[in-house]
Design a protein around this motif. Structure first.
Motif, PDB file in Angstrom:
ATOM      1  N   HIS A  32      43.020 -76.576  -2.982  1.00 28.28           N
ATOM      2  CA  HIS A  32      43.309 -76.330  -1.732  1.00 28.28           C
ATOM      3  C   HIS A  32      41.669 -75.874  -0.969  1.00 28.28           C
ATOM      4  N   GLU A  33      41.807 -76.265   0.431  1.00 25.63           N
ATOM      5  CA  GLU A  33      40.922 -76.151   1.201  1.00 25.63           C
ATOM      6  C   GLU A  33      40.476 -74.721   1.277  1.00 25.63           C
ATOM      7  N   GLY A  34      39.106 -74.128   0.994  1.00 24.20           N
ATOM      8  CA  GLY A  34      38.902 -72.897   0.827  1.00 24.20           C
ATOM      9  C   GLY A  34      38.892 -72.134  -0.751  1.00 24.20           C
ATOM     10  N   ASP A  35      39.494 -72.878  -1.545  1.00 23.36           N
ATOM     11  CA  ASP A  35      39.379 -72.667  -2.915  1.00 23.36           C
ATOM     12  C   ASP A  35      38.059 -72.365  -3.303  1.00 23.36           C
ATOM     13  N   PRO A  36      37.539 -71.641  -4.403  1.00 20.09           N
ATOM     14  CA  PRO A  36      36.314 -71.808  -4.869  1.00 20.09           C
ATOM     15  C   PRO A  36      35.937 -73.134  -5.755  1.00 20.09           C
ATOM     16  N   LEU A  74      30.941 -82.707  -5.247  1.00 17.13           N
ATOM     17  CA  LEU A  74      29.655 -82.450  -4.183  1.00 17.13           C
ATOM     18  C   LEU A  74      29.835 -80.900  -3.871  1.00 17.13           C
ATOM     19  N   ALA A  75      30.794 -80.300  -3.843  1.00 18.37           N
ATOM     20  CA  ALA A  75      31.086 -79.010  -3.530  1.00 18.37           C
ATOM     21  C   ALA A  75      30.192 -78.067  -4.670  1.00 18.37           C
ATOM     22  N   LEU A  76      30.025 -78.554  -5.845  1.00 19.22           N
ATOM     23  CA  LEU A  76      29.611 -77.800  -6.768  1.00 19.22           C
ATOM     24  C   LEU A  76      28.015 -77.981  -6.680  1.00 19.22           C
ATOM     25  N   ILE A  77      27.251 -78.750  -5.696  1.00 21.33           N
ATOM     26  CA  ILE A  77      25.879 -78.719  -5.525  1.00 21.33           C
ATOM     27  C   ILE A  77      25.487 -77.221  -4.891  1.00 21.33           C
ATOM     28  N   ARG A  82      32.863 -73.141  -1.287  1.00 25.48           N
ATOM     29  CA  ARG A  82      34.368 -73.156  -1.162  1.00 25.48           C
ATOM     30  C   ARG A  82      34.645 -74.642  -0.901  1.00 25.48           C
ATOM     31  N   ARG A  83      35.678 -75.059  -1.314  1.00 28.40           N
ATOM     32  CA  ARG A  83      36.144 -75.989  -1.030  1.00 28.40           C
ATOM     33  C   ARG A  83      36.223 -76.496   0.380  1.00 28.40           C
ATOM     34  N   SER A  84      35.742 -77.713   0.919  1.00 25.11           N
ATOM     35  CA  SER A  84      35.534 -78.056   2.123  1.00 25.11           C
ATOM     36  C   SER A  84      36.781 -78.735   2.672  1.00 25.11           C
ATOM     37  N   ALA A  85      37.529 -79.245   1.716  1.00 21.54           N
ATOM     38  CA  ALA A  85      38.765 -79.921   1.901  1.00 21.54           C
ATOM     39  C   ALA A  85      39.950 -79.879   0.760  1.00 21.54           C
TER      40      ALA A  85
END
Length: 215
Positions: A32-36, A74-77, A82-85
């Motif tokens: 989900h967008e916004g998830d860790p 890429l979010a882990l960098i 938080r998830r952007s999508a």
């Protein structure tokens, strides 16, 4: 799998052993967008859509990701991001899920993994830049045809025809178009014999002709 391509057989075995096999049903939400941002996926079979909500409440689909590709890395960098999508399975999908710890260990210990991340990031920038130029300068009908060509390559199993199991609403989201526009374009190229329309899907009969139509 490109992420593991430069590793030895033993390194690949250890990496896969550190992951968790996951299965997703069609239309199941993966992230989900916004998830860790605490895991990433390496797709083994099936395909997922990467999408986000706009301030107007619409949903925009950025990409369709399939076998051998990764999603969420890429979010882990950015530590603590938080998830952007959101990510949703378009069909029955199987993937390897890896933790952030595994991701960062791969980058520290394997030059190929770190290079993969940089190449992925560069590819994302190029792709999104291209989409922005298209949105600013190309007619919406051309954008629809180009997204169809992209999807045909993504779903191609060898010889034609190629079945694309996306709805017209999903095609519209990918192309930044209305469903009415997508329907009009699809009916036009179907009349030209380039594809067939079926319930909730499109069958591409002439990939080369479709590509020429969108050039």
């Amino acid at each position: 799998m490109e992420l593991l391509a430069d590793m030895s057989a033993e390194d690949r075995r250890q990496v896969l052993a550190s992951g968790r096999r996951r299965r997703f049903s069609p239309r199941e939400v993966v992230f989900h967008e916004g998830d860790p941002a605490d895991t990433f996926l390496l797709i083994d079979s099936g395909r997922v859509a990467v999408r986000a909500a706009t301030p107007m409440g619409d949903t925009v689909t950025f990409a369709v990701v399939g076998p051998g590709e990764t999603v969420g890395e890429l979010a882990l960098i950015d530590s603590g991001a938080r998830r952007s999508a959101s990510v949703m399975a378009l069909e029955a999908t199987e993937a390897w899920s890896f933790s952030a710890e595994t991701f960062h260990r791969l980058r520290r210990t394997n030059a190929g993994a770190d290079a993969f991340v940089l190449q992925t990031l560069a590819g994302q920038v190029r792709r999104l830049s291209g989409l922005l130029v298209e949105a600013l300068h190309l007619p919406v009908e051309t954008r629809v045809l180009r997204r169809l060509t992209d999807l045909e390559r993504q779903y191609r199993g060898g010889s034609s025809p190629t079945l694309i199991p996306l709805t017209q609403e999903e095609l519209a989201s990918l192309a930044g178009a209305s469903r009415a526009t997508v329907n009009k374009v699809l009916r036009t190229v179907a009349a030209d014999g380039l594809l067939e329309l079926r319930r909730g899907r499109v069958v591409v009969l002439d990939p080369a002709g479709l590509e020429r139509a969108g050039s």
